[in-house]
Design a protein around this motif. Sequence first.
Motif, PDB file in Angstrom:
ATOM      1  N   LEU A  72       0.825  -1.211   0.000  1.00 30.52           N
ATOM      2  CA  LEU A  72       0.000   0.000   0.000  1.00 30.52           C
ATOM      3  C   LEU A  72       0.856   1.257   0.000  1.00 30.52           C
ATOM      4  O   LEU A  72       0.395   2.319   0.417  1.00 30.52           O
ATOM      5  CB  LEU A  72      -0.915  -0.008   1.230  1.00 30.52           C
ATOM      6  CG  LEU A  72      -2.074  -0.992   1.169  1.00 30.52           C
ATOM      7  CD1 LEU A  72      -2.697  -1.169   2.526  1.00 30.52           C
ATOM      8  CD2 LEU A  72      -3.113  -0.511   0.189  1.00 30.52           C
ATOM      9  N   PRO A  86     -12.781   7.453  -3.428  1.00 32.67           N
ATOM     10  CA  PRO A  86     -12.276   7.657  -4.784  1.00 32.67           C
ATOM     11  C   PRO A  86     -10.964   6.908  -4.965  1.00 32.67           C
ATOM     12  O   PRO A  86     -10.004   7.128  -4.227  1.00 32.67           O
ATOM     13  CB  PRO A  86     -12.083   9.173  -4.867  1.00 32.67           C
ATOM     14  CG  PRO A  86     -12.056   9.644  -3.456  1.00 32.67           C
ATOM     15  CD  PRO A  86     -12.922   8.704  -2.697  1.00 32.67           C
ATOM     16  N   PHE A 145       4.817   9.732  -1.894  1.00 28.89           N
ATOM     17  CA  PHE A 145       3.824   9.165  -0.983  1.00 28.89           C
ATOM     18  C   PHE A 145       4.434   8.016  -0.191  1.00 28.89           C
ATOM     19  O   PHE A 145       5.011   7.098  -0.773  1.00 28.89           O
ATOM     20  CB  PHE A 145       2.626   8.677  -1.792  1.00 28.89           C
ATOM     21  CG  PHE A 145       1.511   8.138  -0.942  1.00 28.89           C
ATOM     22  CD1 PHE A 145       0.637   8.995  -0.303  1.00 28.89           C
ATOM     23  CD2 PHE A 145       1.359   6.774  -0.786  1.00 28.89           C
ATOM     24  CE1 PHE A 145      -0.389   8.503   0.469  1.00 28.89           C
ATOM     25  CE2 PHE A 145       0.336   6.283  -0.008  1.00 28.89           C
ATOM     26  CZ  PHE A 145      -0.535   7.146   0.614  1.00 28.89           C
ATOM     27  N   VAL A 193      -4.028   2.517   6.739  1.00 24.82           N
ATOM     28  CA  VAL A 193      -3.074   2.575   5.630  1.00 24.82           C
ATOM     29  C   VAL A 193      -3.802   2.380   4.302  1.00 24.82           C
ATOM     30  O   VAL A 193      -3.488   3.052   3.299  1.00 24.82           O
ATOM     31  CB  VAL A 193      -1.969   1.524   5.834  1.00 24.82           C
ATOM     32  CG1 VAL A 193      -1.062   1.476   4.624  1.00 24.82           C
ATOM     33  CG2 VAL A 193      -1.151   1.856   7.056  1.00 24.82           C
ATOM     34  N   ALA A 194      -4.810   1.485   4.282  1.00 24.81           N
ATOM     35  CA  ALA A 194      -5.543   1.253   3.037  1.00 24.81           C
ATOM     36  C   ALA A 194      -6.295   2.509   2.615  1.00 24.81           C
ATOM     37  O   ALA A 194      -6.289   2.888   1.433  1.00 24.81           O
ATOM     38  CB  ALA A 194      -6.505   0.085   3.215  1.00 24.81           C
ATOM     39  N   PHE A 195      -6.925   3.180   3.589  1.00 22.25           N
ATOM     40  CA  PHE A 195      -7.641   4.413   3.257  1.00 22.25           C
ATOM     41  C   PHE A 195      -6.674   5.507   2.820  1.00 22.25           C
ATOM     42  O   PHE A 195      -6.975   6.288   1.908  1.00 22.25           O
ATOM     43  CB  PHE A 195      -8.461   4.899   4.454  1.00 22.25           C
ATOM     44  CG  PHE A 195      -9.850   4.326   4.485  1.00 22.25           C
ATOM     45  CD1 PHE A 195     -10.720   4.560   3.440  1.00 22.25           C
ATOM     46  CD2 PHE A 195     -10.285   3.568   5.547  1.00 22.25           C
ATOM     47  CE1 PHE A 195     -11.998   4.055   3.450  1.00 22.25           C
ATOM     48  CE2 PHE A 195     -11.559   3.044   5.572  1.00 22.25           C
ATOM     49  CZ  PHE A 195     -12.422   3.288   4.532  1.00 22.25           C
ATOM     50  N   ALA A 196      -5.502   5.567   3.487  1.00 22.43           N
ATOM     51  CA  ALA A 196      -4.527   6.587   3.104  1.00 22.43           C
ATOM     52  C   ALA A 196      -4.106   6.405   1.656  1.00 22.43           C
ATOM     53  O   ALA A 196      -4.030   7.366   0.881  1.00 22.43           O
ATOM     54  CB  ALA A 196      -3.309   6.512   4.027  1.00 22.43           C
ATOM     55  N   ARG A 197      -3.860   5.130   1.269  1.00 21.85           N
ATOM     56  CA  ARG A 197      -3.468   4.855  -0.116  1.00 21.85           C
ATOM     57  C   ARG A 197      -4.594   5.201  -1.065  1.00 21.85           C
ATOM     58  O   ARG A 197      -4.370   5.770  -2.135  1.00 21.85           O
ATOM     59  CB  ARG A 197      -3.102   3.376  -0.225  1.00 21.85           C
ATOM     60  CG  ARG A 197      -2.874   2.870  -1.625  1.00 21.85           C
ATOM     61  CD  ARG A 197      -1.599   3.456  -2.187  1.00 21.85           C
ATOM     62  NE  ARG A 197      -1.284   2.901  -3.485  1.00 21.85           N
ATOM     63  CZ  ARG A 197      -1.935   3.200  -4.603  1.00 21.85           C
ATOM     64  NH1 ARG A 197      -2.949   4.032  -4.556  1.00 21.85           N
ATOM     65  NH2 ARG A 197      -1.579   2.671  -5.748  1.00 21.85           N
ATOM     66  N   SER A 198      -5.835   4.867  -0.648  1.00 19.19           N
ATOM     67  CA  SER A 198      -6.966   5.065  -1.539  1.00 19.19           C
ATOM     68  C   SER A 198      -7.267   6.550  -1.730  1.00 19.19           C
ATOM     69  O   SER A 198      -7.633   6.974  -2.822  1.00 19.19           O
ATOM     70  CB  SER A 198      -8.179   4.334  -0.976  1.00 19.19           C
ATOM     71  OG  SER A 198      -9.285   4.566  -1.784  1.00 19.19           O
ATOM     72  N   LEU A 199      -7.099   7.334  -0.664  1.00 20.02           N
ATOM     73  CA  LEU A 199      -7.403   8.761  -0.759  1.00 20.02           C
ATOM     74  C   LEU A 199      -6.197   9.575  -1.208  1.00 20.02           C
ATOM     75  O   LEU A 199      -6.322  10.775  -1.432  1.00 20.02           O
ATOM     76  CB  LEU A 199      -7.888   9.282   0.595  1.00 20.02           C
ATOM     77  CG  LEU A 199      -9.187   8.678   1.119  1.00 20.02           C
ATOM     78  CD1 LEU A 199      -9.429   9.085   2.551  1.00 20.02           C
ATOM     79  CD2 LEU A 199     -10.351   9.108   0.256  1.00 20.02           C
TER      80      LEU A 199
END
Lengths: 163, 101
Positions: free
Chosen positions: A47, A114, A123, B48-54
């Motif tokens: 990720l 999104p 990042f 971490v998954a949300f951070a990557r997604s956003l």
Amino acid sequence: MSPLLFLVLAALTVVSALTVVVHKNPVHCACALVLTLCLLAVFFLALDAQLVALLQVIVYAGAIVVLFLFVVMLLNLQKESRAMAGALLVGSGAAGGAGLLVLLVVALRHASAPAASQVPAGFGETATLARQLFTAYLLPFELTSVLLLVAIVGAVALARKPT
Amino acid sequence: MTPPLAWYLGLSAVLFAIGVLGVLIRRNVIIIFMAIELMLNAVNLSFVAFARSLGSMDGQVIVFFVMTVAAAEAAVGLAIILSMFRNRETTNADELATLRW
């Protein structure tokens, strides 16, 4: 990370997490916990969270689990008579865990974000995270150091033999 | 192609449920502690998954703080377990019921 690899790693993670929960020997539980944490670090890498993955291995698998193992060693927990709760509690606990899982899945099914296919430059890198820590999150960061100091003093005070 | 966000959230939910299960069915306080760590990690995976997604770093910063708090919590909690064992000679949660009504 390809979907197939994800599924394999996810299955491994779930199995080792279950081992933590159901195994009788606390040392084996701690070893399974190390495996779970390292597998989660692999997910973090996938990720784009390199620094978090590294911290996961160093802090969690390296420090916290070693702390657990030291306490298990100090307490000499080999002879454990009743590791599990009673059958009634195990049954209701399993039902509660399954119910919570259903609740989470139903709640998260409509969670949509999104999908950012391309992430901003830098990042997950150390420099980006450090810049965030020392600008937007400076106060919580400094409070964290106070928290750690309190934890150290508290742990020493609690674990010291009463004189 | 990469796995969608929902897969990571599903894995996180499963791990969290396993952690809750561990707290409910195990009677050894050290294992209960390990199950709590498991739950914290499940939440970290979500962050971490949300951070990557956003595409935002905030989630990873929060994970950093969660790790620090978990380390402090483990140190103090294990010290409490140690002194409790010294006084009561047990780590069984059923026998440590002094504070129960």
